[in-house]
Design an enzyme around this catalytic site. Sequence first.
Site, PDB file in Angstrom:
ATOM      1  N   ARG A 241       0.930  -1.233  -0.062  1.00 49.72           N
ATOM      2  CA  ARG A 241       0.227   0.001   0.041  1.00 49.72           C
ATOM      3  C   ARG A 241       0.864   1.317  -0.104  1.00 49.72           C
ATOM      4  NH1 ARG A 241      -3.098   2.673   4.858  1.00 49.72           N
ATOM      5  NH2 ARG A 241      -4.090   4.339   3.530  1.00 49.72           N
TER       6      ARG A 241
ATOM      7  N   HIS B 101      -3.158  10.782   1.220  1.00 43.70           N
ATOM      8  CA  HIS B 101      -2.681  10.496   2.648  1.00 43.70           C
ATOM      9  C   HIS B 101      -2.172  12.007   3.024  1.00 43.70           C
ATOM     10  CE1 HIS B 101      -1.343   7.211   5.448  1.00 43.70           C
ATOM     11  NE2 HIS B 101      -0.928   8.349   6.035  1.00 43.70           N
TER      12      HIS B 101
ATOM     13  N   GLU C 225      -7.828   8.057   6.336  1.00 41.61           N
ATOM     14  CA  GLU C 225      -8.240   8.771   7.872  1.00 41.61           C
ATOM     15  C   GLU C 225      -8.401  10.048   7.795  1.00 41.61           C
ATOM     16  OE1 GLU C 225      -4.905   8.011  10.769  1.00 41.61           O
ATOM     17  OE2 GLU C 225      -4.864   5.949  10.099  1.00 41.61           O
TER      18      GLU C 225
ATOM     19  N   ASN D  66      -7.575   1.533   9.788  1.00 45.15           N
ATOM     20  CA  ASN D  66      -6.498   1.575  10.306  1.00 45.15           C
ATOM     21  C   ASN D  66      -6.602   1.508  11.995  1.00 45.15           C
ATOM     22  OD1 ASN D  66      -5.291   1.840   7.881  1.00 45.15           O
ATOM     23  ND2 ASN D  66      -4.978   3.975   8.181  1.00 45.15           N
TER      24      ASN D  66
ATOM     25  N   TYR E 253      -4.735   0.742  15.711  1.00 44.32           N
ATOM     26  CA  TYR E 253      -3.560   0.676  16.523  1.00 44.32           C
ATOM     27  C   TYR E 253      -3.772   0.583  18.191  1.00 44.32           C
ATOM     28  CZ  TYR E 253      -0.942   2.707  12.342  1.00 44.32           C
ATOM     29  OH  TYR E 253      -0.432   2.758  11.364  1.00 44.32           O
TER      30      TYR E 253
ATOM     31  N   GLU F 110      -3.597  -0.569   7.920  1.00 47.78           N
ATOM     32  CA  GLU F 110      -2.597  -0.108   9.008  1.00 47.78           C
ATOM     33  C   GLU F 110      -2.721  -0.794  10.188  1.00 47.78           C
ATOM     34  OE1 GLU F 110      -1.482   4.026   9.502  1.00 47.78           O
ATOM     35  OE2 GLU F 110      -1.970   4.363   7.242  1.00 47.78           O
TER      36      GLU F 110
HETATM   37  C1  GAL Z   1      -1.787   6.509  10.901  1.00 43.67           C
HETATM   38  C2  GAL Z   1      -1.225   7.210   9.643  1.00 43.67           C
HETATM   39  C3  GAL Z   1       0.110   6.915   9.282  1.00 43.67           C
HETATM   40  C4  GAL Z   1       0.873   6.673  10.227  1.00 43.67           C
HETATM   41  C5  GAL Z   1       0.450   5.901  11.415  1.00 43.67           C
HETATM   42  C6  GAL Z   1       1.201   5.849  12.902  1.00 43.67           C
HETATM   43  O1  GAL Z   1      -2.583   7.391  11.425  1.00 43.67           O
HETATM   44  O2  GAL Z   1      -1.925   6.981   8.424  1.00 43.67           O
HETATM   45  O3  GAL Z   1       0.665   7.735   8.265  1.00 43.67           O
HETATM   46  O4  GAL Z   1       1.766   7.720  10.736  1.00 43.67           O
HETATM   47  O5  GAL Z   1      -0.841   6.553  11.841  1.00 43.67           O
HETATM   48  O6  GAL Z   1       1.066   6.850  13.525  1.00 43.67           O
END
Ligand code: GAL
Length: 472
Positions: free
Chosen positions: A89, A133, A179, A307, A309, A380
Site C-alpha cells: 500500500r 494521505h 483517515e 487503520n 492501533y 494499517e
Molecule cells: C496513521 C497514519 C500513518 C502513520 C500511523 C502511525 O494514523 O495513517 O501515516 O503515521 O498512523 O502513527
Amino acid sequence: MNLPEKEYNISKINMGTFGKDFVWGTATSAYQIEGGYNENGKGPSIWDAFCTIPGKIKNGDTGNIACDHFNRFKDDIKLLKDLGVNSYRLSLSWSRIMPEGKNKVNEDGINFYNDIIDELLKNDITPWVTLYHWDLPLALQLEDDGWLGESIINNFVTYADVCFKRFGDRVKNWITLNEPWVVAILGHGHGVFAPGRVSEVEPYRAAHNLLLAHAHTVDHYRNNYSSQNGNIGITNNCDWREPLTESQSDIEASQRALEFFLGWFADPVYFGDYPQVMKDRIGNKLPDFTPEQKKLLKGSSDFFGLNHYTTMYAANKNGTEDKTDVHGNGGISEDQDVSLSVDDRWKLTKMNWAVVPWGCKKLLHWISDRYDNPDIYITENGCAFDDKVVEGQIDDSDRVEYFSTYLAACEEAIKEGVNLKGYFAWSFLDNFEWNSGYSKRFGIYYVDFETLERIPKSSAKWFKKFLSGQIS
Ligand code: GAL
C-alpha cells in the site's frame, strides 16, 4: 473494571485460516518516505509548508529527504519482494502529479509513479494506491482554504480522474482518503497536523467536504472507469473503546465514542448519513447532507478499510467541564462527553498507545455487526518502539509480539465470521512520523537517517517466516 480477556499465544497463528487469497502487505505514504520534495516539478504540499514553521515538528525535522524512496524505490521493492508480501500500500503525492493541485499535470510525476507501479507488478506485488494521505497541494490551501472550501470536491475528482486515467490500467485497488478523521481533528481541530487549524467547528466542515469528495470520486470512477474492473474504497481509523465499568452509562459512553470516531465517517458511507447521536449532540455545527448527497454516499465503498492501533477505556463524563481532555484519539471531547483512560497493566508503545490485541478483535466485530459484515481490510496496524542497532542487528521483539498477538486476534475474528480479507503492516520502513519527525520508528525495516541504509529488524525476519508459512 474490565480485564484483558485473554492473552494471545504468539506461536498459535495458523496461516491457513487467512486463506490463500488473503492480501498481505506493508503500508507507507508518500510524504513519509519519498523525499524529493521539490524534484522534477513537484509543487509544495501543506506538509512541506507546515514543517517550516518553528516548533511544529519534533527536532525541526522535515520530509524533504525522508527515506529517499524517491531515488531508492527499486531497491525498496526488492526488499518487499524478499519479504514475501503479495501486496503493497502506497500513496500518491497530489502535488507531484499536479503541482498546483489543478490544471497542469506534471509528466515527471506521472512517470515516477508509473515506474513504481511497473516495478511492483514485475515483482508480483499488487499495488494498493491511496489518493490522499494528507499532503494537500499548498496552492489549494491558500486559494480556497483546502478542505474547508467547496472547490476542493471538484479539484479532488479532477485529480483522481488523472490517476484513474494514467494508472488505472494497472492499479485495481484504490483508496480515496486515508483517515479523514485525522485531517479533521488533528489538522482542523487541535492544529497539531497540517494545515494547523485550531477550531471546534472546522473539523465538522472539513469532514463533510472530505466525505463528499470521496463519494463524488467513487461515483466518477464507477461511471467512467468500470471497464478497469477495479475496487475503490475509503480507509478510516479507529481505536477500540472498552466500557470502563459495566454500568449502562459507561456502555453507552463507549458506543458513543465509537460512533463519534468511526461512525462519523463510516455511517455516511454505509447508511448515507451521520450517526443520530452526533446530530443530537452537535446540533448545527454538524452540516447536513442533501438527499442527493446521501444517495451518493450510501454504498460508496467496495470494502471497509481500517487503520487500527490501540484501545482505551471509555467512561461517561457527566458533562464535567474538562476542556483539556483531548486524551487519545477521541474526537472533540466536549461534544462526546466521554472520558478516556488506559489500564496500568497494559503495555505502552513509544507513542504511548496501549497494546491490546483483544480490542482489535472487538472492533472487527463491532464493524461487522454495524455495517452488515463487509469485506474488511486492515490497511494499517503496527507500533513504534525504541529500536536500537546492536552489532548491526535490531532485535525488536516487542514489535514481533505486537504483530503476532494482533494477528492472532485477527485469526480468531475470522474464525468467528468476520470477513477480514487483508492486512497491511505499518510500516515497511521507519519514516517521517508527522509531528514526531523521525523520533518514532514504526518500520519493520530500520532506516539509518544519516546514511539512509535499510536494515531488516527481527520483525521483518519474523514476518518473512510467517508469510512463508513457517510459523504456525
Ligand atoms: C496513521 C497514519 C500513518 C502513520 C500511523 C502511525 O494514523 O495513517 O501515516 O503515521 O498512523 O502513527
